[in-house]
Design a protein around this motif. Structure first.
Motif, short mmCIF file in Angstrom:
data_model
loop_
_atom_site.label_atom_id
_atom_site.label_comp_id
_atom_site.label_asym_id
_atom_site.label_seq_id
_atom_site.Cartn_x
_atom_site.Cartn_y
_atom_site.Cartn_z
N GLU A 74 7.27 12.58 6.72
CA GLU A 74 6.89 11.50 7.63
C GLU A 74 5.71 11.93 8.50
N GLU A 75 5.70 13.20 8.94
CA GLU A 75 4.58 13.67 9.76
C GLU A 75 3.30 13.74 8.95
N ARG A 76 3.42 14.19 7.70
CA ARG A 76 2.22 14.20 6.85
C ARG A 76 1.69 12.78 6.61
N ALA A 77 2.62 11.87 6.33
CA ALA A 77 2.18 10.48 6.10
C ALA A 77 1.52 9.92 7.34
N ALA A 78 2.07 10.23 8.52
CA ALA A 78 1.47 9.73 9.76
C ALA A 78 0.06 10.29 9.94
N PHE A 79 -0.12 11.59 9.61
CA PHE A 79 -1.45 12.18 9.71
C PHE A 79 -2.45 11.48 8.78
N LEU A 80 -2.00 11.26 7.54
CA LEU A 80 -2.92 10.63 6.57
C LEU A 80 -3.24 9.20 6.98
N ARG A 81 -2.25 8.49 7.51
CA ARG A 81 -2.53 7.12 7.94
C ARG A 81 -3.53 7.11 9.10
N ARG A 82 -3.41 8.04 10.01
CA ARG A 82 -4.39 8.10 11.11
C ARG A 82 -5.79 8.39 10.57
N GLU A 83 -5.87 9.24 9.55
CA GLU A 83 -7.18 9.59 9.01
C GLU A 83 -7.89 8.39 8.40
N ILE A 84 -7.14 7.52 7.71
CA ILE A 84 -7.78 6.40 7.01
C ILE A 84 -7.78 5.14 7.83
N ASP A 85 -7.26 5.21 9.07
CA ASP A 85 -7.24 4.02 9.91
C ASP A 85 -8.68 3.58 10.22
N GLY A 86 -8.96 2.31 9.97
CA GLY A 86 -10.31 1.79 10.22
C GLY A 86 -11.25 1.91 9.03
N LEU A 87 -10.80 2.46 7.88
CA LEU A 87 -11.65 2.57 6.69
C LEU A 87 -11.11 1.62 5.62
N PRO A 88 -11.63 0.40 5.54
CA PRO A 88 -11.05 -0.58 4.61
C PRO A 88 -11.23 -0.20 3.15
N GLN A 89 -12.20 0.71 2.82
CA GLN A 89 -12.41 1.04 1.42
C GLN A 89 -11.33 1.94 0.84
N ILE A 90 -10.49 2.53 1.71
CA ILE A 90 -9.43 3.44 1.24
C ILE A 90 -8.09 2.72 1.32
N ARG A 91 -7.41 2.62 0.18
CA ARG A 91 -6.09 2.00 0.19
C ARG A 91 -4.98 3.02 0.31
#
Length: 820
Positions: A94-111
């Motif tokens: 869950e912590e890894r997923a949270a980190f990855l979601r923060r990284e791609i937040d605001g980048l619409p080209q990455i799903r």
């Protein structure tokens, strides 16, 4: 009056008719040859223009695609660094997923971003689905390519269907390796194919065009076509910088030549029409030759009508010979210059022309006689018979081969000049007054518009500076003082402070009232500024200082006064490149009557006068009238902003003062600044604690529409011993407060926010808890806002961008010394 020349009768016949017909046919043939040549050339140009357009578009698309993919690669690189940290490898899914979601937040080209181990099993993913349920990606081509690769390899996959939801996509993946360079897995980002397709769709390509994003070996990843492509097409290919991809733009040749076909058809129709017109004109010309006799009679009638116009025209009409003698003048011109017709015929035109305009009039006359078909128009000054100056607008044309009576009644043929003269004396006076009013109005509008613009950008710009300075300070404090990174971050903070100073200068220049007025003792500020100036004073410049007014105060701001002195002295130094003397004088004066100066008006009262005198090059008259204009500078491009004297003018005018300028070209310039003195008592200063005060767990409600500033404030307050609760929505913050009003000990809110301003939020909060301290923050502070903040119940008003020490001191003050 000059009689019209009697026209000769033109004899026509079959030979002349044949000549006109052959000439017309030759013209028609040349028209068709020229039309065909133009059509062939336009086709080549149309193809070349389309090719250039597609090449430019392909280059722009390649650069844009590279920037979008570089953002993806940057996320993957950061993910790789994060993954290599042994502490992060112990993190829960869950912590890894949270980190990855923060990284791609605001980048619409990455799903989706996924981390897979060396066997293709996913160990982390930004999506909310379970890692255990995610399919193995070891069979993917990009996984196999990265397993075989070495170093920090980047791979772009073929078009894929997502193994989780079956949607079209493609992957950008990098190789993960341990410290010995061994393959340990893959960091992969699934890129939305629809992101690029939507981007290509928004580009108006027109019909018959297509855009494709290809891998280097030719397989398409993304393809968008406005219409189906035909066999013959123009195309342009550009590589995507930094990635094994290419962008190709295609356009059907038939579409590219559509405008050319339309133009060619129009040219054919036009050429045919002109050809028909030429033939009709030839027939009309033959008929016209037979009507010339009738025209001669009409010309004689026209001459008589011209005589009536000449005598009764409301403007002056003159006829001059080649040597400038008046041949004829009408009554309007005679009244204009005060001479009779007989008197004018005996004098030369230059005799009643102002001496400064004679050379120009000779040039105009010479130009007319050099150009047989030319005409000219110019302004000149006549000297009236009574001696006053008459401004006139003179239009002249040359009339060739006119019969004029000579001696013994013999007619001689010579060229004449015919002119119309309009008296513009009154109009010039009115226009001059209008231009002066218009210039003052434009200057006022320019300053008003600049002030509005500066105030409008202050909020957003200060938010950006707040994030830069805040995070810069935190990074600066966390780095080793002797490291290069510590020095680099220090330079970033210095640049941010300079940007903050720049926005304050612009707001000060625009007279937006950025600083509160307090009594300022003039002498210490002027001394301090001169001491700073002496440190960089060239050796060839002598400084003479005479400072009085030791107990004089003005209502203003120390920074403003410093800027006035520094800008005037800096300009004086620049005016003395060869050396000289710079004098600075400060003294008290008393004005007993209203005095109008070069720039401003002084009312009776007590003033302090600042004089900056230099022995430099002086100011040219055409420059002197523009020195206070915004952005006007005589320096080389890049050496000055043009705001120095405009800033001085804005500050002095805002303080109710005036400026007087005395200059002599080649000898020097003296600026005299007059600022009204005040009897208000000086402010009481308080010492600043060496160590910032800390809290003891108090709960602080942080409200700002900028997420970065909320996050920064939370970090700062946590370090200061407070418990921060941040919101980037004023409505959400109010809801949280109303749910538990007693939870919070203090509120820190921004003023300019959507939905609800800081003042409105303060009023709502204080209506529930009147004793709860509220600190209001704004990047556009002015006396009106200060009064509104006090009326709303705010304990303090802080300027943005906020600094850590200012926030710490403000919280300590409102929590330990609450307002009664």
């Amino acid at each position: 009056m000059i009689d019209a020349q009697r026209p000769r009768r033109i004899v026509s016949g079959p030979r002349l008719y044949w000549t006109v017909g052959i000439a017309a046919a030759s013209i028609v043939l040349l028209l068709w040859v020229a039309s065909g040549w133009d059509s062939w050339r336009d086709r080549r140009l149309a193809l070349a223009d389309n090719q250039r357009e597609m090449s430019s578009l392909a280059s722009a698309l390649a650069e844009q695609s590279a920037r979008s993919l570089q953002e993806v690669e940057l996320i993957l690189r950061r993910t790789s660094v994060w993954e290599r940290d042994s502490r992060n490898r112990q993190a829960t899914p869950e912590e890894r997923a949270a980190f990855l979601r923060r990284e791609i937040d605001g980048l619409p080209q990455i799903r989706d971003v996924t981390i897979a181990d060396e066997n293709g099993a996913r160990v982390a993913a930004s999506s909310s689905s379970s890692i255990a349920a995610s399919p193995n990606i070891s069979s993917r081509e990009y996984f196999q390519s990265l397993r075989k690769a070495t170093g920090n390899a980047v791979v772009v996959s073929e078009p894929l269907e997502s193994l989780t939801d079956g949607k079209p996509t493609f992957a950008v993946a990098i190789r993960l390796q341990d410290a010995q360079g061994r393959f340990v897995g893959v960091a992969r980002a699934l890129v939305e194919e629809d992101y690029f397709r939507d981007f290509y769709r928004r580009i108006d390509l027109g019909q018959g065009a297509a855009i494709r994003l290809l891998r280097n070996h030719g397989s398409p990843i993304v393809e968008f076509a406005a219409t189906p492509q035909h066999e013959r097409a123009l195309f342009a290919i550009r590589p995507v910088p930094g990635f094994p991809l290419q962008v190709i733009v295609l356009r059907d040749e038939s579409v590219a030549l559509a405008d050319w076909r339309t133009t060619s058809i129009n040219a054919l129709v036009r050429t045919g029409s002109i050809s028909l017109f030429v033939m009709l004109l030839a027939f009309a010309l033959i008929g016209q030759m037979r009507r010339l006799e009738d025209v001669n009679e009409q010309l004689r009638l026209s001459e008589r009508r011209w005589r009536a116009v000449f005598e009764n025209a409301p403007i002056g009409v003159i006829v001059l010979s080649a040597d400038g003698q008046y041949v004829a003048t009408n009554p309007a011109f005679q009244r204009m210059v005060g001479y009779t017709s007989n008197e004018l015929e005996k004098i030369n035109a230059f005799d009643i022309t102002h001496h400064e305009d004679r050379a120009a009039q000779r040039r105009h006359i010479a130009q007319l006689f050099a150009d047989a078909s030319g005409s000219t128009r110019f302004e000149k000054r006549y000297v009236h018979r009574d001696g006053h100056i008459v401004w006139a607008d003179l239009s002249m044309a040359r009339v060739s081969a006119v019969e004029r009576p000579a001696q013994q009644g013999v007619l001689q043929r010579e060229d004449m000049l015919v002119g119309t003269v309009e008296d513009t004396t009154l109009r010039r006076e009115i226009e001059r007054e209008r231009m002066q009013l218009e210039e003052r109005r434009r200057q006022s509008q320019k300053l008003e518009a600049l002030g509005t613009f500066a105030g409008g950008i202050a909020h957003d710009f200060n938010n950006i500076l707040g994030a830069i300075l805040g995070y810069g300070e935190r990074a600066y404090e966390s780095l080793d003082a002797g490291s290069a990174e510590h020095r680099y971050v220090g330079q970033v903070i210095n640049a941010g402070n300079r940007a903050r100073t720049l926005i304050e200068r612009i707001l000060t220049f625009s007279r937006s009232g950025m600083a509160a007025r307090v009594p300022v003792q003039v002498l210490p500020v002027v001394k301090e500024t001169i001491e700073l100036l002496e440190a960089r004073l060239p050796a060839n410049i002598e400084l003479q200082v005479s400072l009085g007014a030791s107990d004089t105060y003005i209502a203003g701001d120390e920074t403003h006064l410093h800027q006035v002195v520094m800008n005037l002295c800096s300009n004086a130094i620049l005016a003395m490149e060869e050396g000289g003397t710079l004098s600075v004088t400060l003294e008290d004066i008393q004005v007993t009557s209203t005095t109008v100066l070069a720039n401003g008006v002084m009312q009776p009262g007590d003033y302090v006068r600042l004089v900056v005198d230099d022995s430099g090059v002086g100011i040219q008259p055409h420059v002197l009238e523009r020195i206070f204009n915004p952005f006007f500078t005589t320096r080389r491009t890049g050496d000055g902003t043009g705001l120095g004297l405009s800033l001085v003018d804005g500050i002095v005018g805002d303080y109710g003062g005036a400026i007087d300028v005395h200059t002599v070209v080649g000898e020097g310039t003296r600026f005299e600044i007059f600022l009204p003195a005040t009897d208000a008592p000086p402010p009481i200063t308080q010492g600043v604690a060496e160590r910032l005060p800390h809290g003891s767990g108090q709960v602080v409600l942080i409200v700002d529409d900028e997420k970065m500033l909320v996050s920064l404030a939370e970090d700062v307050l946590a370090d200061l011993g407070y418990e921060p609760v941040g919101f980037h929505s004023s409505v959400a913050a109010l809801q949280a407060f109303e749910a538990d009003p007693n939870r919070f000990d203090v509120v820190v809110t921004d003023q300019t926010m959507p939905d609800m301003t800081g003042l409105e939020l303060t009023e709502r909060i204080r209506a529930t808890r009147p004793q709860l301290p509220v600190i209001l923050c704004s990047g556009y502070s002015h006396p009106v806002l200060e009064a509104q903040a006090t009326e709303a119940g705010a304990a303090m008003l802080l300027r943005k961008p906020l600094r850590s020490n200012a926030l710490a001191l403000a919280l300590h003050r409102v929590l330990n010394h609450p307002a009664k």
